[in-house]
Design a protein around this motif. Structure first.
Motif, PDB file in Angstrom:
ATOM      1  N   UNK A  54       0.836  -1.192   0.000  1.00 22.92           N
ATOM      2  CA  UNK A  54       0.000   0.000   0.000  1.00 22.92           C
ATOM      3  C   UNK A  54       0.874   1.246   0.000  1.00 22.92           C
ATOM      4  N   UNK A  55       0.564   2.205  -0.891  1.00 27.09           N
ATOM      5  CA  UNK A  55       1.324   3.448  -0.960  1.00 27.09           C
ATOM      6  C   UNK A  55       0.705   4.476  -0.028  1.00 27.09           C
ATOM      7  N   UNK A  56       1.285   5.669   0.003  1.00 23.58           N
ATOM      8  CA  UNK A  56       0.788   6.708   0.908  1.00 23.58           C
ATOM      9  C   UNK A  56       0.161   7.875   0.172  1.00 23.58           C
ATOM     10  N   UNK A  57       0.037   7.794  -1.158  1.00 21.88           N
ATOM     11  CA  UNK A  57      -0.512   8.893  -1.936  1.00 21.88           C
ATOM     12  C   UNK A  57      -2.021   8.821  -2.039  1.00 21.88           C
ATOM     13  N   UNK A  58      -2.596   9.610  -2.951  1.00 24.98           N
ATOM     14  CA  UNK A  58      -4.055   9.600  -3.146  1.00 24.98           C
ATOM     15  C   UNK A  58      -4.585   8.263  -3.646  1.00 24.98           C
ATOM     16  N   UNK A  59      -3.705   7.463  -4.274  1.00 23.87           N
ATOM     17  CA  UNK A  59      -4.076   6.094  -4.653  1.00 23.87           C
ATOM     18  C   UNK A  59      -3.324   5.161  -3.723  1.00 23.87           C
ATOM     19  N   UNK A  60      -4.033   4.628  -2.746  1.00 23.81           N
ATOM     20  CA  UNK A  60      -3.418   3.777  -1.729  1.00 23.81           C
ATOM     21  C   UNK A  60      -4.099   2.421  -1.761  1.00 23.81           C
ATOM     22  N   UNK A  61      -3.471   1.474  -2.465  1.00 24.42           N
ATOM     23  CA  UNK A  61      -4.110   0.181  -2.708  1.00 24.42           C
ATOM     24  C   UNK A  61      -3.105  -0.946  -2.500  1.00 24.42           C
ATOM     25  N   UNK A  62      -3.458  -1.908  -1.663  1.00 24.92           N
ATOM     26  CA  UNK A  62      -2.688  -3.141  -1.568  1.00 24.92           C
ATOM     27  C   UNK A  62      -3.086  -4.037  -2.728  1.00 24.92           C
ATOM     28  N   UNK A  63      -2.077  -4.545  -3.453  1.00 27.79           N
ATOM     29  CA  UNK A  63      -2.358  -5.346  -4.646  1.00 27.79           C
ATOM     30  C   UNK A  63      -1.619  -6.672  -4.586  1.00 27.79           C
ATOM     31  N   UNK A  64      -2.315  -7.718  -4.977  1.00 26.69           N
ATOM     32  CA  UNK A  64      -1.722  -9.042  -5.064  1.00 26.69           C
ATOM     33  C   UNK A  64      -2.140  -9.653  -6.398  1.00 26.69           C
ATOM     34  N   UNK A  65      -1.158 -10.154  -7.161  1.00 27.11           N
ATOM     35  CA  UNK A  65      -1.436 -10.726  -8.471  1.00 27.11           C
ATOM     36  C   UNK A  65      -0.895 -12.157  -8.525  1.00 27.11           C
TER      37      UNK A  65
END
Length: 245
Positions: free
Chosen positions: A72-83
């Protein structure tokens, strides 16, 4: 028995340094060395599309990757991603490589590359926030980079094995500059079609902006994947065979 063992050892050593026909080598003393490299490298990468059986290198068209996770990032787009079950299409089709350079003192390889289209297809799971909107889901995804320009900087060191010196990638730094990005995530919001359609519409309208927010994470992940692939080649061919004097 000793003769047989010795013969097998010599055979194994010769097999280890036998270059694939697709790998054109360029001598460092050649006045046109950089031009030779710029022509040879994309041809070899394209030959990897079908894999190199003798080197136990699997096809890279598509390139299969088991799984990756993006924190997860700290900017306006904060998304945990798993592929998972990832397939990368388009790494070799229409590939152009320019400005290929090697600093043999620092062991740094640099180049500019261009791919008409690269598709990242995978099963995904994500949870977080896009601007002010919550987002979560689990399903099938497709991230497409159209007109992908990239700057590649590869940091290497060397190691000795069986008396031969081999290159080893320590870090593969890549910077993406796509002309356009398309994103689609199936089964968002656990199958709530209305919410999923709204979110995918929002993503489609803002995909370039969203990609820029996530770009550093994607670049880091792709760099790890490409470093692993590069080391598959470097670990099998001694440095003096890849880059003869």
């Amino acid at each position: 028995m000793k003769i047989i063992v010795t013969f097998l050892a010599i055979f194994a050593l010769s097999a280890a340094v036998e270059l694939p026909p697709s790998l054109k080598t360029c001598r460092r003393k050649d006045p046109q060395y950089q031009q030779c490299l710029s022509a040879a490298v994309p041809l070899f990468i394209k030959s990897l599309s079908a894999g190199l059986r003798n080197f136990r290198i699997l096809p890279i068209e598509p390139l299969a990757v088991d799984s990756i996770k993006i924190g997860e990032s700290t900017g306006p787009v904060s998304v945990k991603q798993s592929y998972r079950n990832i397939k990368l299409y388009g790494l070799t089709r229409g590939l152009e490589v320019n400005n290929y350079r090697i600093d043999f003192n620092k062991l740094i390889l640099t180049s500019d590359s261009y791919n008409p289209q690269v598709d990242f297809v995978a099963d995904y799971e994500l949870d977080g926030q896009v601007l002010v909107l919550p987002i979560h889901g689990k399903g099938h995804s497709n991230i497409t980079m159209i007109g992908l320009h990239a700057k590649n900087t590869i940091y290497c060191d060397t190691h000795v094995k069986d008396g031969e010196t081999y290159l080893r990638i320590k870090k593969y730094d890549i910077k993406f500059h796509p002309e356009r990005v398309l994103m689609h995530f199936g089964n968002l919001f656990d199958g709530d079609n209305a919410l999923a359609e709204q979110m995918n519409t929002f993503i489609a309208q803002n995909s370039d902006l969203l990609f820029k927010e996530l770009q550093a994470s994607y670049e880091e992940t792709f760099g790890l994947v490409f470093a692993k692939l590069g080391n598959e080649v470097f670990s099998r061919i001694p440095m003096n065979k890849l880059f003869p004097q």
